[in-house]
Design an enzyme around this catalytic site. Structure first.
Site, PDB file in Angstrom:
ATOM      1  N   TYR A 160      -8.497   5.570   2.738  1.00  0.00           N
ATOM      2  CA  TYR A 160      -7.088   5.394   1.800  1.00  0.00           C
ATOM      3  C   TYR A 160      -7.481   7.142   1.425  1.00  0.00           C
ATOM      4  O   TYR A 160      -5.739   7.093   0.629  1.00  0.00           O
ATOM      5  CB  TYR A 160      -8.065   5.310   0.163  1.00  0.00           C
ATOM      6  CG  TYR A 160      -8.805   3.790   0.707  1.00  0.00           C
ATOM      7  CD1 TYR A 160      -7.592   2.713  -0.108  1.00  0.00           C
ATOM      8  CD2 TYR A 160      -9.445   2.665   1.244  1.00  0.00           C
ATOM      9  CE1 TYR A 160      -7.799   1.381  -0.785  1.00  0.00           C
ATOM     10  CE2 TYR A 160      -9.641   1.605   1.226  1.00  0.00           C
ATOM     11  CZ  TYR A 160      -9.015   1.352   0.243  1.00  0.00           C
ATOM     12  OH  TYR A 160      -9.212  -0.487   0.624  1.00  0.00           O
TER      13      TYR A 160
ATOM     14  N   ASP B 208       6.126  -7.333   5.397  1.00  0.00           N
ATOM     15  CA  ASP B 208       6.066  -7.478   3.983  1.00  0.00           C
ATOM     16  C   ASP B 208       7.111  -8.199   2.849  1.00  0.00           C
ATOM     17  O   ASP B 208       7.807  -9.156   2.668  1.00  0.00           O
ATOM     18  CB  ASP B 208       4.511  -9.011   3.383  1.00  0.00           C
ATOM     19  CG  ASP B 208       4.122  -9.449   4.518  1.00  0.00           C
ATOM     20  OD1 ASP B 208       4.253 -10.194   5.258  1.00  0.00           O
ATOM     21  OD2 ASP B 208       2.781  -9.661   4.436  1.00  0.00           O
TER      22      ASP B 208
ATOM     23  N   GLU C  95      -9.312  -0.829  12.288  1.00  0.00           N
ATOM     24  CA  GLU C  95      -9.839  -1.491  11.475  1.00  0.00           C
ATOM     25  C   GLU C  95     -10.170  -2.831  12.181  1.00  0.00           C
ATOM     26  O   GLU C  95     -11.174  -3.754  11.366  1.00  0.00           O
ATOM     27  CB  GLU C  95      -9.395  -1.092  10.143  1.00  0.00           C
ATOM     28  CG  GLU C  95     -10.176  -1.407   8.839  1.00  0.00           C
ATOM     29  CD  GLU C  95      -8.544  -2.147   7.574  1.00  0.00           C
ATOM     30  OE1 GLU C  95      -7.306  -1.903   8.001  1.00  0.00           O
ATOM     31  OE2 GLU C  95      -9.535  -2.057   6.530  1.00  0.00           O
TER      32      GLU C  95
ATOM     33  N   ARG D 152      -2.903   7.589   2.855  1.00  0.00           N
ATOM     34  CA  ARG D 152      -1.991   7.318   2.127  1.00  0.00           C
ATOM     35  C   ARG D 152      -1.601   8.329   1.023  1.00  0.00           C
ATOM     36  O   ARG D 152      -0.543   7.237   0.893  1.00  0.00           O
ATOM     37  CB  ARG D 152      -2.142   5.766   1.554  1.00  0.00           C
ATOM     38  CG  ARG D 152      -3.806   4.554   2.535  1.00  0.00           C
ATOM     39  CD  ARG D 152      -3.463   3.184   1.881  1.00  0.00           C
ATOM     40  NE  ARG D 152      -3.455   3.149   0.473  1.00  0.00           N
ATOM     41  CZ  ARG D 152      -3.787   1.694  -0.006  1.00  0.00           C
ATOM     42  NH1 ARG D 152      -3.575   1.002   0.465  1.00  0.00           N
ATOM     43  NH2 ARG D 152      -4.393   1.985  -1.688  1.00  0.00           N
TER      44      ARG D 152
ATOM     45  N   GLY E 214       0.664  -0.788  -0.311  1.00  0.00           N
ATOM     46  CA  GLY E 214      -0.106  -0.070  -0.379  1.00  0.00           C
ATOM     47  C   GLY E 214       1.010   1.225  -0.165  1.00  0.00           C
ATOM     48  O   GLY E 214       2.173   1.547   0.440  1.00  0.00           O
TER      49      GLY E 214
ATOM     50  N   LYS F 185       8.635   1.202   5.013  1.00  0.00           N
ATOM     51  CA  LYS F 185       7.474   2.032   5.028  1.00  0.00           C
ATOM     52  C   LYS F 185       5.839   1.377   5.673  1.00  0.00           C
ATOM     53  O   LYS F 185       5.648  -0.313   4.694  1.00  0.00           O
ATOM     54  CB  LYS F 185       6.648   2.223   3.146  1.00  0.00           C
ATOM     55  CG  LYS F 185       5.506   1.870   2.965  1.00  0.00           C
ATOM     56  CD  LYS F 185       5.029   1.918   1.844  1.00  0.00           C
ATOM     57  CE  LYS F 185       4.460   0.629   2.265  1.00  0.00           C
ATOM     58  NZ  LYS F 185       3.472  -0.469   1.362  1.00  0.00           N
ATOM     59  N   THR F 186       5.356   1.920   6.754  1.00  0.00           N
ATOM     60  CA  THR F 186       3.884   2.185   6.094  1.00  0.00           C
ATOM     61  C   THR F 186       3.133   2.599   7.100  1.00  0.00           C
ATOM     62  O   THR F 186       4.147   2.953   8.367  1.00  0.00           O
ATOM     63  CB  THR F 186       3.484   0.317   7.071  1.00  0.00           C
ATOM     64  OG1 THR F 186       2.202  -0.201   7.201  1.00  0.00           O
ATOM     65  CG2 THR F 186       4.345  -0.378   8.603  1.00  0.00           C
ATOM     66  N   ILE F 187       1.744   3.104   7.131  1.00  0.00           N
ATOM     67  CA  ILE F 187       0.880   3.898   7.166  1.00  0.00           C
ATOM     68  C   ILE F 187       0.873   2.917   8.353  1.00  0.00           C
ATOM     69  O   ILE F 187      -0.088   3.973   9.914  1.00  0.00           O
ATOM     70  CB  ILE F 187       0.230   4.347   6.429  1.00  0.00           C
ATOM     71  CG1 ILE F 187      -1.085   3.775   6.552  1.00  0.00           C
ATOM     72  CG2 ILE F 187       0.498   4.936   5.918  1.00  0.00           C
ATOM     73  CD1 ILE F 187      -2.169   3.916   5.994  1.00  0.00           C
ATOM     74  N   ASP F 188       0.533   1.376   8.544  1.00  0.00           N
ATOM     75  CA  ASP F 188       0.196   1.350   9.999  1.00  0.00           C
ATOM     76  C   ASP F 188       0.844   1.286  11.538  1.00  0.00           C
ATOM     77  O   ASP F 188       0.741   1.404  12.398  1.00  0.00           O
ATOM     78  CB  ASP F 188       0.026  -0.488   9.552  1.00  0.00           C
ATOM     79  CG  ASP F 188      -1.146  -0.571   8.693  1.00  0.00           C
ATOM     80  OD1 ASP F 188      -1.983   0.689   8.442  1.00  0.00           O
ATOM     81  OD2 ASP F 188      -1.319  -1.411   8.052  1.00  0.00           O
TER      82      ASP F 188
ATOM     83  N   GLY G 117      -5.518   0.097   9.888  1.00  0.00           N
ATOM     84  CA  GLY G 117      -4.962  -0.356  10.525  1.00  0.00           C
ATOM     85  C   GLY G 117      -5.597  -1.897  10.716  1.00  0.00           C
ATOM     86  O   GLY G 117      -6.109  -1.841  12.110  1.00  0.00           O
ATOM     87  N   ARG G 118      -5.114  -3.237  10.209  1.00  0.00           N
ATOM     88  CA  ARG G 118      -6.219  -4.186  10.387  1.00  0.00           C
ATOM     89  C   ARG G 118      -4.688  -4.744  11.834  1.00  0.00           C
ATOM     90  O   ARG G 118      -5.720  -5.476  12.771  1.00  0.00           O
ATOM     91  CB  ARG G 118      -6.122  -5.046   9.358  1.00  0.00           C
ATOM     92  CG  ARG G 118      -6.700  -4.822   8.338  1.00  0.00           C
ATOM     93  CD  ARG G 118      -7.989  -5.455   8.543  1.00  0.00           C
ATOM     94  NE  ARG G 118      -7.743  -6.875   7.870  1.00  0.00           N
ATOM     95  CZ  ARG G 118      -7.408  -6.954   6.366  1.00  0.00           C
ATOM     96  NH1 ARG G 118      -7.651  -5.872   5.815  1.00  0.00           N
ATOM     97  NH2 ARG G 118      -7.289  -8.106   5.378  1.00  0.00           N
TER      98      ARG G 118
ATOM     99  N   ARG H  96       0.925  -5.661  -4.808  1.00  0.00           N
ATOM    100  CA  ARG H  96       1.087  -6.345  -4.012  1.00  0.00           C
ATOM    101  C   ARG H  96       2.048  -7.934  -3.696  1.00  0.00           C
ATOM    102  O   ARG H  96       1.886  -9.102  -3.570  1.00  0.00           O
ATOM    103  CB  ARG H  96       0.227  -6.980  -2.447  1.00  0.00           C
ATOM    104  CG  ARG H  96      -0.754  -5.333  -2.054  1.00  0.00           C
ATOM    105  CD  ARG H  96      -1.731  -5.861  -1.053  1.00  0.00           C
ATOM    106  NE  ARG H  96      -2.479  -4.551  -0.970  1.00  0.00           N
ATOM    107  CZ  ARG H  96      -1.707  -3.859  -0.155  1.00  0.00           C
ATOM    108  NH1 ARG H  96      -0.563  -4.460   0.754  1.00  0.00           N
ATOM    109  NH2 ARG H  96      -2.079  -2.560   0.276  1.00  0.00           N
TER     110      ARG H  96
END
Lengths: 570, 570
Positions: A440, A191, A331, A443, A99, A221-224, A271-272, A160
């Site tokens: 969305y 990942d 989320e 991001r 993402g 990188k990751t917004i989570d 954010g899962r 992905r």
């Protein structure tokens, strides 16, 4: 009329007045790179710090080359000399993976700047899929001028694709040979960096005709915010921008509740796997309720106790004449509720066992059919859920037989169950509601100055590592409030073994919110007040100019023991 | 650690670092008010411009006092003298009415500043309801320091009570007497300003023991942008902030579509009666499709032709390998589709006629029962709609027997119908979708510099009108790119007669998007390119500092023939 809004048709599209202006913003560089105008590649030395996980013995077996080369040691940057001979003639590919997150473009810009005219930077379009296809193009200085400080991953695109089959590895090798690559930079999350570790090992040697390998460097990188490595990696890029975007929206809605005086807003945030985003937004805005998945799991809270907690806040506030509030929800919270976890697991089993019979039933008959085959606790829980959630729980599984929990409208579920709980409590209080999902929109916003500076320096660091001949590392910048110190984390030092889809896999463990962290303790110390009083904070739109433009995330400041919200690079 | 995020408990809550900083921003004032530090009340003179509607003769009969007093003439401000005797001793109440909009606090601040120490400003909590209840408190200079430049209506709260019964008028009179009021300032939209016109007439004389009246001044607010009066009132306050917030989010999503390369996002935007918001956001961001309700009504477009237009954009882009895009949709579009309008009207009739029989039916039987009682065209249209929309169309009516069209999930309806249209066209193109609704998050954000300056000067203007003894006017600022000229619009000059809920009512007509306006022509000239090419503009977060902080809405700049996006007050 000037033509500020009359965008010329063109490839990039980054031509709004705002984007024209942010391109002019100077980006500071860590002192080890020398001057911001003409940064010099850093060199690296092994530090005393080694990095291991419980599975390091296993990792060493599967990653012999890169583990041996790094000695599992963290590298520290030292100043290099301009014009060194090893800083010439390399061909480096860069790609986005997973993402989007704000600042990706600046990683590319930092790479291009540090590689300079003596090396070639190639962009891969889009993501790992582009690497398999060999879809590469040369990135120019003009490209850098066009994308510097802009948001999005649109310059290269992303996807992905996970590289894991022998055919895929062969394709990567073919791309390396075809484009005569010396190095690949993978910009991605947990990942994607696992992928980078695997590629680094696979491409360690014997790729090119002379027997040499291809270096691989990861960029976090990751917004989570769930890719972390303690003080070595307090936060991944994109988190600051995303949380500032969500916090503005939540802050605006909080102001709206106090203005309109009649609604409870339930806001689900992206954010899962972890609740870092929700925790940060809570610290920024002070809502009545913020759920933290990790705490729910740790305390083994039931769905009804979570709902009860919300209902209690509604009642407490109503007693003071406050009929409004905001609830923020990560989320992935449903997956962290132990009883839901147990229910979903049993449902997966029961549905798999009785797939044929189940398929023949009318939709209306299905809940009873399944209910009678569940354990009593699970049957009771299923019966307590609103119909549309039951429908989803009984809906089609993905190709691995798993439920797509993300499809459950958690915010609506909590609204409906809270309304019912209020009724059951006999609480006669107004409870008008609205729901939102912010994901969305966070991001691909233009990066904050924090993310812009952080990512540009990550690019400088990744490029320096390549020129210094390193492979299998993740670039990082530490001491973000003290000028910034570039380091390199051996990727193998982050790898664990996890069972996924029925088989053991090497993974970088997701960093979850720790309930004993300073940020979480701060939240827990204040949340009762936030629930009972009509407080709020409205952090406003993120500013690229002016007195408050230089702020890092609150949770990061707290967790790193920073003495201010200000960050400082250079 | 500093305490920037450790908000002290308190009444206001406007204590985030951002809000501490924006309070320090200087607000410019129109030249007629003299210095920004110590503005002097302006005086007013009748201009040559009169304002009438087709119903002015009727209006004169019902508003004899205020029509006579104003002569239907627009007033222009002239410079006053500091310390004039008439600028003392007045007691003025101010209230918010209707939905919140950014800048409301600055109207209050402007009022307080211009009324100065010689007069008393009272806040009404909340909205018209507070006026009926007589819930007033004195606003202090400290309050102004706390709320200046902040978003929200939380300082006073707001509500939607319409003052129309004799009892209500008596309550207002009682409040005026109890608090010894000389004037009331109503900050609101078209309905609230109609209310202000009625109150001005009703309170014109004979309110207080000495037989004198209470002045009433309106201030034009609405994020929807549908309260306009040509060059006299090119835009209401709050529109600029709301559209910049939505445009940032849509711009971020556009960048996300070009980064992730796989989703069509359908975004519904607030604005039930007019599409100004959607048009402005389209001009700022250049999405693949933007629906404009007024154009749909004018061209009598059917639902299927609208869906066809979207499907065509999907196909055209797919032909170029572009499998993503953004569609923006005004909240009220369904009501503007002529055939939907006809269907809903007949449904209202049929449901009213057969209410008892209908109520006895099972939910599943209802569509057929109603379908058989509709005209063939309407029956066909009803049958073409997804089940959840049919359910809503057959759901409970409000107290006036009207459908709550706002509850129809228009964005999901268009997604589902586009997917079906693509199928029917035999178009084998990927069409993965997401949907969003942006509304509440745009009403209470911190004001842009445009809205902050505009509203502060509206407050200065409203206060000056009161000190100049005027009643029944709406404050306005014209020439927003040339320093700003305060004027006053006679409220009666805006009144029309409309049939609402079965009876004639005086109303201020909502200003709809004109398809021949420059903004709309600009949009129409570009939209084919936006649909077919993968362009976008990302206007970014609104900035309070830096080089692009001083921009007015694009549609306003175009419609007023401004030669730049920059605005200039003072």
């Amino acid at each position: 009329m000037n033509t500020l809004y009359d965008i010329p048709s063109g490839k990039s599209g980054h031509n709004a007045a705002f984007e024209q202006a942010i391109r002019q913003l100077a980006v500071p560089v860590c002192r080890v790179f020398g001057s911001a105008a003409q940064p010099t590649p850093a060199r690296f030395e092994a530090s005393a710090q080694t990095l291991n996980t419980k599975d390091s013995a296993q990792v060493s077996k599967f990653f012999p080359n890169t583990v041996k080369a790094s000695g599992s040691k963290v590298l520290e940057a030292t100043a290099g000399a301009a014009g060194a001979p090893q800083d010439q003639g390399k061909r480096v590919a860069v790609l986005f993976s997973g993402g989007p997150a704000a600042g990706g473009h600046n990683v590319v810009c930092g790479l291009k700047r540090i590689l300079g005219a003596g090396n070639t930077l190639l962009g891969v379009r889009p993501g790992p899929k582009g690497l398999l296809k060999g879809n590469l193009f040369e990135i120019s200085d003009r490209d850098v001028d066009a994308i510097i400080n802009t948001g999005g991953f649109d310059f290269l695109g992303t996807d992905r694709t996970k590289i894991k089959t022998p055919e895929q590895f062969a394709q990567v090798k073919a791309t390396c040979v075809k484009h005569n690559l010396d190095a690949i930079v993978v910009i991605g999350g947990d990942d994607s960096n696992t992928n980078a570790a695997v590629l680094a090992e696979f491409l360690y040697a014997g790729v090119k005709p002379d027997g040499s390998g291809v270096q691989v460097i990861g960029v976090p990188k990751t917004i989570d915010g769930d890719l972390q490595a303690g003080a070595l990696l307090p936060i991944s890029f994109g988190f600051d921008t995303a949380t500032k975007i969500y916090a503005e929206m939540v802050g605006n809605i909080l102001q709206d509740t106090r203005s309109s005086l009649k609604y409870w807003h339930f806001v689900k945030l992206m954010g899962r796997s972890a609740s870092h985003v929700t925790l940060e937004v809570a610290l920024q805005t002070q809502p009545a309720v913020a759920l933290i998945s990790e705490e729910i799991a740790e305390k083994k809270q039931s769905l009804s106790s979570i709902v009860g907690q919300i209902a209690q806040a509604v009642v407490k506030r109503a007693e003071q004449g406050i009929h409004h509030g905001v609830v923020i929800i990560p989320e992935g919270v449903v997956e962290f509720i132990p009883e839901m976890h147990v229910l979903i697991a049993e449902l997966n089993d029961v549905l798999a066992c009785h797939a044929d019979d189940f398929a023949k039933l009318d939709k209306a008959e299905r809940p009873a059919f399944i209910g009678s085959r569940l354990s009593p606790d699970n049957a009771r829980l299923l019966a307590s859920l609103p119909g549309y959630v039951v429908d989803m729980l009984l809906a089609e599984r993905d190709s691995h037989g798993n439920l797509q929990v993300s499809l459950i409208p958690t915010e609506q579920l909590l609204i409906d169950m809270t309304a019912r709980a209020l009724q059951e409590m006999g609480a006669k209080v107004p409870f008008a509601t609205m729901n939102h999902f912010f994901g969305y929109e966070g991001r691909c916003g233009a990066p904050t100055l924090f993310d812009a500076a952080y990512t540009f320096n990550l690019g400088l660091t990744a490029g320096s590592l390549i020129l210094d001949g390193r492979t299998g590392y993740m670039a990082t910048i530490t001491d973000l409030t003290k000028g910034g110190t570039p380091k390199a984390i051996p990727l193998t030092g982050l790898l664990n073994i996890e069972r996924r889809h029925g088989q053991d896999e090497f993974v970088i463990e997701k960093a979850l919110v720790r309930t004993d962290s300073p940020a979480m303790r701060h939240f827990m110390a204040h949340r009762t007040t936030w629930a009972e009083k009509d407080l709020f904070a409205s952090p406003g739109p993120r500013q690229l100019w002016g007195p408050i433009a230089m702020q890092q995330p609150i949770s990061v400041a707290l967790n790193t023991g920073a003495d201010s919200l200000a960050f400082k690079i250079g």
